[in-house]
Design an enzyme around this catalytic site. Sequence first.
Site, PDB file in Angstrom:
ATOM      1  CG  ASP A   1       4.652  34.515  15.424  1.00  0.00           C
ATOM      2  OD1 ASP A   1       5.256  33.088  15.690  1.00  0.00           O
ATOM      3  OD2 ASP A   1       4.499  34.926  15.834  1.00  0.00           O
TER       4      ASP A   1
ATOM      5  CD  GLU B   1       1.215  36.981  18.625  1.00  0.00           C
ATOM      6  OE1 GLU B   1       1.467  36.238  20.347  1.00  0.00           O
ATOM      7  OE2 GLU B   1       2.538  37.736  18.316  1.00  0.00           O
TER       8      GLU B   1
ATOM      9  CG  ASP C   1       7.086  37.970  16.767  1.00  0.00           C
ATOM     10  OD1 ASP C   1       7.903  39.318  16.911  1.00  0.00           O
ATOM     11  OD2 ASP C   1       5.991  37.651  17.938  1.00  0.00           O
TER      12      ASP C   1
END
Length: 234
Positions: free
Chosen positions: A7, A9, A157
């Site tokens: 994941d 960001e 996540d």
Amino acid sequence: MRQIILDTETTGLDPDQGDRVVELGCVEVINRELTGNNLHLYFNPDRDSAPEALAVHGLTTEFLSQHGRFSDEAQRIAAYLEGAEIIIHNAAFDTKFLNAEFARVGMPTVNSIAGLITDTLAMARERFPGKRNNLDILCERFDISNKHRILHGALLDAELLAEVWLAMTRGQFGLLMEEAGEQDTQKTSANRLALDTLVLPVIRPSDPELQAHQEYLDALDKAAGKTCLWRELA
């Protein structure tokens, strides 16, 4: 059987508009077991995050300015991902950002570095058509606690997605094991005959083990939306 649940960001929604990766979280799974060999990095993007993105991940410019840049870690990231099946929720988003970051340093795309890219969002949409399938909803659907997920974080996540992926593919894995067992029948027939002569003890489960089994079946019922086959056969 090496999978990397991944994941990111980012500072915004579009790397073509100059948005950058600010956090990368990877969780390694081998033979459906979490190994603990994870990769978690923050990056200085040399720009501010969009207000909407900052509200999601909470990674301020001041905090990120204390970390290195993606280019400093690109070789390490590629080596970690090389040849693995990379599992991502909404893979098109993350791979587009990673490919842009690798392109900046003249490296191949993540699609060519990985052995395979699997999109769990596409898997969830196929399994639960017409329903919402974001990570929070899937955690609820598979009875996975995400109470500690106040803000999005790449490693957090990825850890939650690993649990979701294992839950979503539990039945597929059982089928693959069954098929493999059929292929090995001739190789193991002699051993099976020898085992037939053994007297094996019966080990009965304890009350806590029985309770844990019932809770596991409850989770299967909830995920499938019906009574699981185990209980139907019983």
